[in-house]
Motif scaffolding. Structure first.
Motif, PDB file in Angstrom:
ATOM      1  N   ALA A 174       0.829  -1.200   0.000  1.00 58.53           N
ATOM      2  CA  ALA A 174       0.000   0.000   0.000  1.00 58.53           C
ATOM      3  C   ALA A 174       0.864   1.252   0.000  1.00 58.53           C
ATOM      4  N   ALA A 175       0.337   2.311  -0.574  1.00 61.63           N
ATOM      5  CA  ALA A 175       1.125   3.535  -0.742  1.00 61.63           C
ATOM      6  C   ALA A 175       1.310   4.273   0.579  1.00 61.63           C
ATOM      7  N   GLU A 176       0.330   4.230   1.440  1.00 59.80           N
ATOM      8  CA  GLU A 176       0.435   4.944   2.712  1.00 59.80           C
ATOM      9  C   GLU A 176       1.423   4.234   3.615  1.00 59.80           C
ATOM     10  N   SER A 177       2.288   4.982   4.270  1.00 62.51           N
ATOM     11  CA  SER A 177       3.364   4.377   5.040  1.00 62.51           C
ATOM     12  C   SER A 177       3.392   4.940   6.452  1.00 62.51           C
ATOM     13  N   ILE A 178       3.798   4.101   7.394  1.00 65.13           N
ATOM     14  CA  ILE A 178       3.959   4.594   8.755  1.00 65.13           C
ATOM     15  C   ILE A 178       5.094   5.599   8.829  1.00 65.13           C
ATOM     16  N   ALA A 179       5.975   5.596   7.827  1.00 59.70           N
ATOM     17  CA  ALA A 179       7.067   6.565   7.845  1.00 59.70           C
ATOM     18  C   ALA A 179       6.568   7.980   7.637  1.00 59.70           C
ATOM     19  N   ASN A 180       5.322   8.141   7.207  1.00 57.29           N
ATOM     20  CA  ASN A 180       4.740   9.470   7.070  1.00 57.29           C
ATOM     21  C   ASN A 180       4.251  10.007   8.405  1.00 57.29           C
ATOM     22  N   LEU A 181       4.281   9.149   9.434  1.00 59.89           N
ATOM     23  CA  LEU A 181       3.876   9.585  10.763  1.00 59.89           C
ATOM     24  C   LEU A 181       5.019  10.300  11.443  1.00 59.89           C
ATOM     25  N   SER A 182       4.674  11.223  12.334  1.00 55.97           N
ATOM     26  CA  SER A 182       5.672  11.775  13.235  1.00 55.97           C
ATOM     27  C   SER A 182       5.998  10.735  14.298  1.00 55.97           C
ATOM     28  N   TRP A 183       7.227  10.800  14.840  1.00 57.63           N
ATOM     29  CA  TRP A 183       7.586   9.768  15.808  1.00 57.63           C
ATOM     30  C   TRP A 183       6.696   9.826  17.034  1.00 57.63           C
ATOM     31  N   TRP A 184       6.193  11.028  17.381  1.00 54.02           N
ATOM     32  CA  TRP A 184       5.320  11.122  18.557  1.00 54.02           C
ATOM     33  C   TRP A 184       3.916  10.595  18.251  1.00 54.02           C
ATOM     34  N   GLU A 185       3.589  10.437  16.959  1.00 56.48           N
ATOM     35  CA  GLU A 185       2.328   9.786  16.596  1.00 56.48           C
ATOM     36  C   GLU A 185       2.483   8.271  16.586  1.00 56.48           C
ATOM     37  N   LEU A 186       3.690   7.795  16.354  1.00 57.53           N
ATOM     38  CA  LEU A 186       3.949   6.357  16.356  1.00 57.53           C
ATOM     39  C   LEU A 186       4.193   5.855  17.774  1.00 57.53           C
ATOM     40  N   LEU A 187       4.991   6.585  18.543  1.00 62.86           N
ATOM     41  CA  LEU A 187       5.347   6.200  19.908  1.00 62.86           C
ATOM     42  C   LEU A 187       4.547   7.085  20.861  1.00 62.86           C
ATOM     43  N   LYS A 188       3.388   6.594  21.298  1.00 65.61           N
ATOM     44  CA  LYS A 188       2.421   7.430  22.005  1.00 65.61           C
ATOM     45  C   LYS A 188       2.571   7.408  23.518  1.00 65.61           C
ATOM     46  N   ASP A 189       3.477   6.601  24.038  1.00 60.60           N
ATOM     47  CA  ASP A 189       3.717   6.586  25.479  1.00 60.60           C
ATOM     48  C   ASP A 189       4.293   7.943  25.881  1.00 60.60           C
ATOM     49  N   LYS A 190       3.611   8.650  26.789  1.00 63.74           N
ATOM     50  CA  LYS A 190       4.028  10.001  27.178  1.00 63.74           C
ATOM     51  C   LYS A 190       5.419  10.013  27.788  1.00 63.74           C
ATOM     52  N   GLU A 191       5.734   9.029  28.612  1.00 67.25           N
ATOM     53  CA  GLU A 191       7.064   8.989  29.216  1.00 67.25           C
ATOM     54  C   GLU A 191       8.132   8.706  28.163  1.00 67.25           C
ATOM     55  N   LEU A 192       7.808   7.867  27.197  1.00 66.86           N
ATOM     56  CA  LEU A 192       8.740   7.615  26.095  1.00 66.86           C
ATOM     57  C   LEU A 192       8.970   8.889  25.290  1.00 66.86           C
ATOM     58  N   GLN A 193       7.918   9.662  25.081  1.00 69.93           N
ATOM     59  CA  GLN A 193       8.068  10.925  24.367  1.00 69.93           C
ATOM     60  C   GLN A 193       8.966  11.897  25.133  1.00 69.93           C
ATOM     61  N   ASN A 194       8.830  11.920  26.454  1.00 68.93           N
ATOM     62  CA  ASN A 194       9.689  12.789  27.260  1.00 68.93           C
ATOM     63  C   ASN A 194      11.158  12.372  27.144  1.00 68.93           C
ATOM     64  N   VAL A 195      11.384  11.060  27.223  1.00 66.91           N
ATOM     65  CA  VAL A 195      12.747  10.556  27.077  1.00 66.91           C
ATOM     66  C   VAL A 195      13.300  10.907  25.699  1.00 66.91           C
TER      67      VAL A 195
END
Length: 497
Positions: free
Chosen positions: A40-61
């Motif tokens: 499929a043409a749509e890719s997860i690489a078009n996501l921002s990393w904070w949209e892919l990794l949604k754990d708030k503590e992971l985002q802080n790290v």
């Protein structure tokens, strides 16, 4: 009039001639030759990393790591270095202008004349009737001009090479950031996996301690032999040893995360448990053309190839004569015993022509050296493309198969939990041996640990697919998730058009 016309013609010629080949992107394998091309043409690489990794503590790290990691900051400094080098190279195209000044004073006694050596001959200064004479002289250069006319494009090819090298460093900076995102994500999920394994091991150890307590009572009452009690105590000790090893790994993983954040070892705040980490609903791959425009290592390899191609022109142009215009404008003033001679106005314009003679053969070999460097860069670019598709294919199959593996292991754990329950009931009722309980408990423990590791592998495989596709985020859309330097988001895809 004729002089200005000739100069204009010369500048026109110098602006249109460049030695060496122009850069063209090498041919790449057709999309049909790759299995991922039909995805499929749509890719997860078009996501921002904070949209892919949604754990708030992971985002802080992740934010701390992007701001404080030493590798990222080093890469940023390297880009600044090459950007300054590009400016210096561009200045070689412009005339250089310098200034200078000199002054001297001398004293003569008696005589009819004083002869002073000069740069272009001798300067004869009369004395004042045999009397003492003091002389002061000064010269000021208002402008010493030098301008090399880039007849063969040597300087312009050097600018092309320097610009490509700067772009390559920018892509290297993006590659460092993308690698950091992947490393932080993998380390965090590894930490949460270890946390889950510690919880499983503690629960299992508590179960073994209860089994040992009951076995000691049954042994004292004569219902079971000493062998049964020893077996239960051995399993408890083995589980306790496993718990100690896992707790050691937890601390080491925390240290790894702190190192990625550019900090000293410390405890790391946890977010969502491993079993509650959100998974993307689908993880299709991007098209190969999108991959080429996204991966920083491919763009870095291409810019390195472009720089090597431009350096061929630099080496070829060095074999031809170099024409330069020089000039000077200045003034001089001489004071002889209080009597002023001057001021004088000085100007000159000259042209110089210089070319290789005895070293012409060596410069020819330099062309061959640069051609071989360009060939090596082309092969490295081709290798980078092949490796990119390999990494994407590996990540795709990992995402797909770990999902299937997780589902199967969840069924296994459920079945083993039921088996342990019935084995324990039969053993307590005297209808089964201790081996049934030992086997069921050991199998369940190992299955639960394996499931925790598979959950980690599944999440890591998504991160690996994201990094293999080159990632994708925009600071303009989410300023609150900004990176340390907005220049990191330079759109390199435009340079590939």
């Amino acid at each position: 009039m004729y002089r200005w016309s000739a100069l204009l013609l010369l500048l026109t010629v110098s602006g249109g001639c460049k030695m060496g080949p122009d850069y063209t992107r090498p041919d790449m394998p057709p999309a049909e030759s790759w299995r991922m091309a039909s995805a499929a043409a749509e890719s997860i690489a078009n996501l921002s990393w904070w949209e892919l990794l949604k754990d708030k503590e992971l985002q802080n790290v992740m934010q701390i790591a992007l701001a404080e990691n030493q590798d990222v900051r080093t890469a940023m400094a390297s880009v600044d270095q090459y950007r300054a080098q590009l400016v210096m190279t561009k200045w070689d195209l412009a005339p250089s202008l310098s200034y200078g000044a000199s002054a001297f004073m001398y004293h003569t006694s008696g005589g009819d004349a004083t002869t002073i050596p000069g740069g272009g001959g001798a300067i004869v200064l009369p004395s004042q009737g045999g009397q003492d004479s003091t002389t002061f002289s000064n010269t000021v250069g208002f402008g010493n001009l030098k301008w090399e006319l880039d007849l063969w494009g040597r300087l312009r090819r050097a600018v092309e090479a320097s610009e490509a090298q700067m772009f390559a460093q920018e892509e290297n900076q993006r590659a460092v950031i993308l690698s950091l995102v992947g490393s932080v994500g993998e380390a965090y999920f590894g930490l949460r996996s270890l946390d889950l394994q510690v919880d499983i091991t503690k629960r299992t150890l508590k179960s073994w301690e209860e089994s040992v307590r009951l076995s000691q009572l049954r042994y004292k009452q004569g219902y079971i032999p000493k062998l049964d009690l020893d077996r239960f105590e051995a399993e408890r000790a083995g589980t306790a040893a496993k718990l100690a090893d896992l707790e050691k790994q937890v601390v080491q993983k925390e240290n790894q995360l702190n190192a990625l954040m550019g900090r000293k070892p410390a405890a790391v705040t946890r977010g969502l448990p491993l079993t509650e980490q959100p998974m993307p609903p689908a993880v299709p791959a991007g098209l190969p053309s999108e991959l080429l425009q996204r991966r920083p290592d491919l763009q870095q390899a291409e810019q390195t190839l472009a720089a090597a191609t431009a350096n061929i022109g630099v080496a070829q142009a060095a074999r031809f004569p170099q024409l330069a215009l020089t000039g000077a404008v200045g003034g001089a003033n001489a004071n002889l015993s209080g009597t002023s001679i001057g001021p004088l106005f000085i100007q000159n314009v000259a042209a110089s022509l210089a070319g290789p003679l005895l070293n012409a053969s060596a410069l020819g070999y330099q062309v061959s050296v640069n051609e071989m460097k360009a060939r090596q860069a082309a092969l490295q670019y081709e290798k980078a493309v092949v490796n990119a598709f390999k990494e994407v294919e590996d990540a795709l199959i990992a995402v797909q198969k770990t999902q299937e593996q997780r589902e199967a292991q969840e069924q296994q754990v459920a079945a083993l939990q039921s088996a342990l329950k019935f084995a324990d009931q039969r053993y307590q009722g005297g209808r089964a041996s201790y081996l049934d309980v030992l086997t069921s408990q050991r199998s369940l423990f190992e299955a639960e640990l394996a499931l925790a590791r598979t959950l980690q592998t599944q999440l890591v495989s998504v991160v690996q697919l994201y990094t293999a596709l080159g990632g994708g985020w925009s600071v303009t859309e989410h300023p609150e998730q900004n990176l340390p330097d907005p220049r990191l988001q330079k759109n390199a895809a435009a340079r590939l058009q």
